[in-house]
Structures are given as C-alpha cells and as structure tokens.
Design a protein around this motif. Structure first.
Motif, PDB file in Angstrom:
ATOM      1  N   THR A 134     -11.595  -6.825 -28.560  1.00  0.00           N
ATOM      2  CA  THR A 134     -11.622  -5.888 -29.844  1.00  0.00           C
ATOM      3  C   THR A 134     -12.936  -4.885 -29.533  1.00  0.00           C
ATOM      4  O   THR A 134     -13.250  -4.031 -30.220  1.00  0.00           O
ATOM      5  CB  THR A 134     -11.970  -6.642 -30.947  1.00  0.00           C
ATOM      6  OG1 THR A 134     -13.453  -7.277 -30.612  1.00  0.00           O
ATOM      7  CG2 THR A 134     -10.947  -7.641 -31.163  1.00  0.00           C
ATOM      8  N   HIS A 135     -13.923  -5.391 -28.385  1.00  0.00           N
ATOM      9  CA  HIS A 135     -15.153  -4.624 -28.369  1.00  0.00           C
ATOM     10  C   HIS A 135     -15.878  -4.157 -29.554  1.00  0.00           C
ATOM     11  O   HIS A 135     -16.387  -3.391 -29.710  1.00  0.00           O
ATOM     12  CB  HIS A 135     -14.883  -3.043 -27.765  1.00  0.00           C
ATOM     13  CG  HIS A 135     -14.302  -3.147 -26.366  1.00  0.00           C
ATOM     14  ND1 HIS A 135     -12.866  -2.972 -25.991  1.00  0.00           N
ATOM     15  CD2 HIS A 135     -14.888  -3.342 -25.170  1.00  0.00           C
ATOM     16  CE1 HIS A 135     -12.734  -3.212 -24.883  1.00  0.00           C
ATOM     17  NE2 HIS A 135     -14.034  -3.291 -24.229  1.00  0.00           N
ATOM     18  N   ASP A 136     -15.764  -5.524 -30.250  1.00  0.00           N
ATOM     19  CA  ASP A 136     -16.659  -5.387 -31.688  1.00  0.00           C
ATOM     20  C   ASP A 136     -17.609  -6.535 -31.729  1.00  0.00           C
ATOM     21  O   ASP A 136     -17.544  -7.505 -32.506  1.00  0.00           O
ATOM     22  CB  ASP A 136     -15.487  -5.473 -32.629  1.00  0.00           C
ATOM     23  CG  ASP A 136     -15.944  -5.316 -33.904  1.00  0.00           C
ATOM     24  OD1 ASP A 136     -17.120  -4.684 -34.262  1.00  0.00           O
ATOM     25  OD2 ASP A 136     -15.260  -5.828 -35.099  1.00  0.00           O
ATOM     26  N   PRO A 137     -18.862  -6.493 -31.146  1.00  0.00           N
ATOM     27  CA  PRO A 137     -19.731  -7.399 -31.151  1.00  0.00           C
ATOM     28  C   PRO A 137     -20.550  -7.527 -32.295  1.00  0.00           C
ATOM     29  O   PRO A 137     -20.487  -6.679 -33.208  1.00  0.00           O
ATOM     30  CB  PRO A 137     -20.902  -7.091 -30.018  1.00  0.00           C
ATOM     31  CG  PRO A 137     -20.682  -5.578 -29.861  1.00  0.00           C
ATOM     32  CD  PRO A 137     -19.138  -5.286 -30.255  1.00  0.00           C
ATOM     33  N   ALA A 138     -21.080  -8.769 -32.791  1.00  0.00           N
ATOM     34  CA  ALA A 138     -21.542  -8.791 -34.142  1.00  0.00           C
ATOM     35  C   ALA A 138     -23.141  -8.062 -33.702  1.00  0.00           C
ATOM     36  O   ALA A 138     -23.569  -8.053 -32.647  1.00  0.00           O
ATOM     37  CB  ALA A 138     -22.071 -10.373 -34.069  1.00  0.00           C
ATOM     38  N   PRO A 139     -23.560  -7.806 -35.065  1.00  0.00           N
ATOM     39  CA  PRO A 139     -24.949  -7.211 -34.872  1.00  0.00           C
ATOM     40  C   PRO A 139     -26.021  -8.094 -34.314  1.00  0.00           C
ATOM     41  O   PRO A 139     -27.007  -7.229 -33.587  1.00  0.00           O
ATOM     42  CB  PRO A 139     -25.343  -7.103 -36.284  1.00  0.00           C
ATOM     43  CG  PRO A 139     -24.106  -7.296 -37.206  1.00  0.00           C
ATOM     44  CD  PRO A 139     -23.082  -8.071 -36.267  1.00  0.00           C
ATOM     45  N   ASP A 140     -25.935  -9.386 -33.961  1.00  0.00           N
ATOM     46  CA  ASP A 140     -27.008 -10.158 -33.227  1.00  0.00           C
ATOM     47  C   ASP A 140     -26.313 -10.244 -32.016  1.00  0.00           C
ATOM     48  O   ASP A 140     -27.123 -11.009 -31.249  1.00  0.00           O
ATOM     49  CB  ASP A 140     -27.440 -11.060 -34.286  1.00  0.00           C
ATOM     50  CG  ASP A 140     -26.255 -12.116 -34.578  1.00  0.00           C
ATOM     51  OD1 ASP A 140     -25.083 -11.714 -34.234  1.00  0.00           O
ATOM     52  OD2 ASP A 140     -26.445 -13.037 -34.902  1.00  0.00           O
ATOM     53  N   ASP A 141     -25.279 -10.053 -31.587  1.00  0.00           N
ATOM     54  CA  ASP A 141     -24.924 -10.434 -30.277  1.00  0.00           C
ATOM     55  C   ASP A 141     -25.222  -9.496 -29.064  1.00  0.00           C
ATOM     56  O   ASP A 141     -24.483  -8.447 -28.755  1.00  0.00           O
ATOM     57  CB  ASP A 141     -23.206 -10.588 -30.550  1.00  0.00           C
ATOM     58  CG  ASP A 141     -22.602 -10.970 -29.050  1.00  0.00           C
ATOM     59  OD1 ASP A 141     -23.167 -11.418 -28.019  1.00  0.00           O
ATOM     60  OD2 ASP A 141     -21.290 -10.784 -29.131  1.00  0.00           O
ATOM     61  N   ARG A 142     -26.442  -9.488 -28.668  1.00  0.00           N
ATOM     62  CA  ARG A 142     -26.849  -8.714 -27.582  1.00  0.00           C
ATOM     63  C   ARG A 142     -26.104  -8.682 -26.357  1.00  0.00           C
ATOM     64  O   ARG A 142     -25.811  -7.504 -25.643  1.00  0.00           O
ATOM     65  CB  ARG A 142     -28.425  -8.775 -27.288  1.00  0.00           C
ATOM     66  CG  ARG A 142     -29.293  -8.796 -28.698  1.00  0.00           C
ATOM     67  CD  ARG A 142     -30.771  -9.101 -28.577  1.00  0.00           C
ATOM     68  NE  ARG A 142     -31.486  -8.436 -27.877  1.00  0.00           N
ATOM     69  CZ  ARG A 142     -32.253  -7.400 -27.986  1.00  0.00           C
ATOM     70  NH1 ARG A 142     -32.242  -6.974 -29.270  1.00  0.00           N
ATOM     71  NH2 ARG A 142     -32.918  -6.689 -27.216  1.00  0.00           N
ATOM     72  N   ASN A 143     -25.668 -10.052 -25.864  1.00  0.00           N
ATOM     73  CA  ASN A 143     -24.951  -9.930 -24.707  1.00  0.00           C
ATOM     74  C   ASN A 143     -23.609  -9.334 -24.758  1.00  0.00           C
ATOM     75  O   ASN A 143     -23.353  -8.406 -23.895  1.00  0.00           O
ATOM     76  CB  ASN A 143     -24.898 -11.402 -24.137  1.00  0.00           C
ATOM     77  CG  ASN A 143     -25.841 -12.146 -23.723  1.00  0.00           C
ATOM     78  OD1 ASN A 143     -27.077 -11.297 -23.152  1.00  0.00           O
ATOM     79  ND2 ASN A 143     -25.832 -13.464 -23.440  1.00  0.00           N
ATOM     80  N   GLY A 144     -22.759  -9.446 -25.721  1.00  0.00           N
ATOM     81  CA  GLY A 144     -21.954  -8.804 -26.145  1.00  0.00           C
ATOM     82  C   GLY A 144     -22.042  -7.177 -26.197  1.00  0.00           C
ATOM     83  O   GLY A 144     -21.003  -6.594 -25.914  1.00  0.00           O
ATOM     84  N   GLN A 145     -22.888  -6.850 -26.940  1.00  0.00           N
ATOM     85  CA  GLN A 145     -23.104  -5.421 -26.978  1.00  0.00           C
ATOM     86  C   GLN A 145     -23.289  -4.746 -25.699  1.00  0.00           C
ATOM     87  O   GLN A 145     -22.752  -3.778 -25.502  1.00  0.00           O
ATOM     88  CB  GLN A 145     -24.352  -5.195 -27.906  1.00  0.00           C
ATOM     89  CG  GLN A 145     -24.090  -5.621 -29.543  1.00  0.00           C
ATOM     90  CD  GLN A 145     -25.508  -5.543 -30.169  1.00  0.00           C
ATOM     91  OE1 GLN A 145     -26.463  -5.127 -29.650  1.00  0.00           O
ATOM     92  NE2 GLN A 145     -25.315  -5.940 -31.277  1.00  0.00           N
TER      93      GLN A 145
END
Length: 228
Positions: A134-145
């Motif tokens: 999805t390329h949709d990381p959570a606002p606090d997901d710094r690794n995912g971002q």
C-alpha cells in the motif's frame, strides 16, 4: 559480465553483509556457534533480482532504493532493518501475480531467521516488506516511511529517467494488451494522485513531492489521450 556490473554486484554483496552483521550484532559469535555466512543469502537475493522477467524491478532498482534509504536514514528508527526490507521487498517478483509482497515477506521470515536475526528483527523486516503493498505507513511508523519513500523515489526523477522507468514497467507487463495496460496504469496513477501525500519523511516531502506529482500528472494525461 562487464567489469562495471561485477563491481556493482560486489558492492551490493558488501552492503548486504555489513547490514546483516550490524543487525545481528554479537549473536552467533560464541565459540562453537558461528553465525551463518551472509554471502549465500546475498547471492540468493541477487540471483532473484536478476531474473529475466524483470525490466524495472532489477538490481538497478534495488541499488536505487538502498541509496535513497541512505539519504533518508536519519529519519528511521532502525535504518539497517529498513535496508533489509529493501533487499527483500521485491525479492519474489512475477508481473502476472498479485501476491509478490506476501511471498517476499515469507522469504524474509525464513531466510533471516536462519541467518541468525532475532525474532523481533525478522518480524519488523517482514512487516516492512508487506507495507509496500500500500505504501501507506502510519504517522508514527518512521521505518515504514523511509522504505516507502525510498521505493517511490523514482516518481520524482528527471524526465529522462522517468520515461525510462515507465518504459521498463510497460516491458514487464508486455503480456498485457495496450488498451488494458493503459486503463490499469491510469487507474493506478489516479489513485496515487488522490493521496494527500506521496511522501512521508520531511526530506522527501520537501524535495520530491512536487516533482513526483508533475510526472504522474503528465503520464496520466498521456494515457488518457491514448484512451480517448
């Protein structure tokens, strides 16, 4: 194999080994219990990234994502886990299949557990791989971002590189008729443009967002004319 390609692959092998050692730390260093050699894992991954059905999702893409992670690394909570996520995120890739990310995540779970990573590290890498659906990381997901921004950085490339990217994607889907490809690609671009933001890290949001949207809008307009 040309010398530049050999050197590029050797550099990637070193990058993988350094990353695996950094994540693994002192695990497996006890006498009589050596940690597995990173080399076979790197070779398996590089072989996958060089499969003949790939035109865009190649070693060049892997290298670009790793390079972009280096640019964004200060934003990540654990940049080395993000780097491992990049190595595995398209390790399984068949253009006519829809479960590539899930199969890539399962490969990461098997390989990294065998390679001596902790259960928590393995779980984080697999989570990051699955996030690329999805390329949709959570606002606090710094690794995912960081991983998502690095993976989508191609969207913000210069016109020549963007044209090469779109041509390579079309080649990967060469089995799809032109009208069907244009319709599907236009749908994807429209979905991307509808997102409130393409990039999530401060650097990417500042440096890449506007250029990426301009590239997407131009490609969508071209596709739409082709469908008219």
């Amino acid at each position: 194999m040309s010398r530049p390609m050999t050197e590029r692959l050797d550099a990637l092998r070193t990058r993988f080994s350094d990353t695996l050692h950094a994540v693994r730390g002192t695990a497996g260093t006890e006498p009589g219990h050596p940690a597995p050699d990173p080399a076979p894992y790197a070779e398996n991954l590089l072989k996958r990234w060089a499969e003949p059905q790939r035109r865009y999702h190649t070693v060049a893409h892997l290298t670009a994502v790793l390079d972009h992670i280096d640019v964004l690394a200060s934003h990540a909570d654990d940049p080395d886990l993000v780097r491992l996520g990049a190595w595995f995120h398209d390790a399984v890739y068949l253009p006519d299949r829809s479960e590539n990310e899930e199969r890539s995540a399962r490969l990461a779970e098997r390989a990294l557990a065998e390679a001596g990573l902790s259960a928590s590290a393995v779980a984080e890498v697999a989570r990051l791989v699955r996030l690329t659906v999805t390329h949709d990381p959570a606002p606090d997901d710094r690794n995912g971002q960081v991983l998502c921004d690095a993976d989508l950085a191609i969207l913000a490339s210069d016109p020549a590189a963007y044209a090469a990217y779109t041509a390579a994607v079309r080649d990967e889907y060469g089995f799809v008729p032109d009208d069907a490809f244009r319709t599907g690609r236009a749908r994807i671009l429209a979905q991307l443009l509808a997102l409130p933001r393409l990039f999530h890290t401060p650097y990417a949001a500042t440096e890449w967002e506007a250029r990426a949207r301009a590239n997407l809008e131009k490609e969508l307009a071209q596709l739409t004319r082709g469908l008219a």
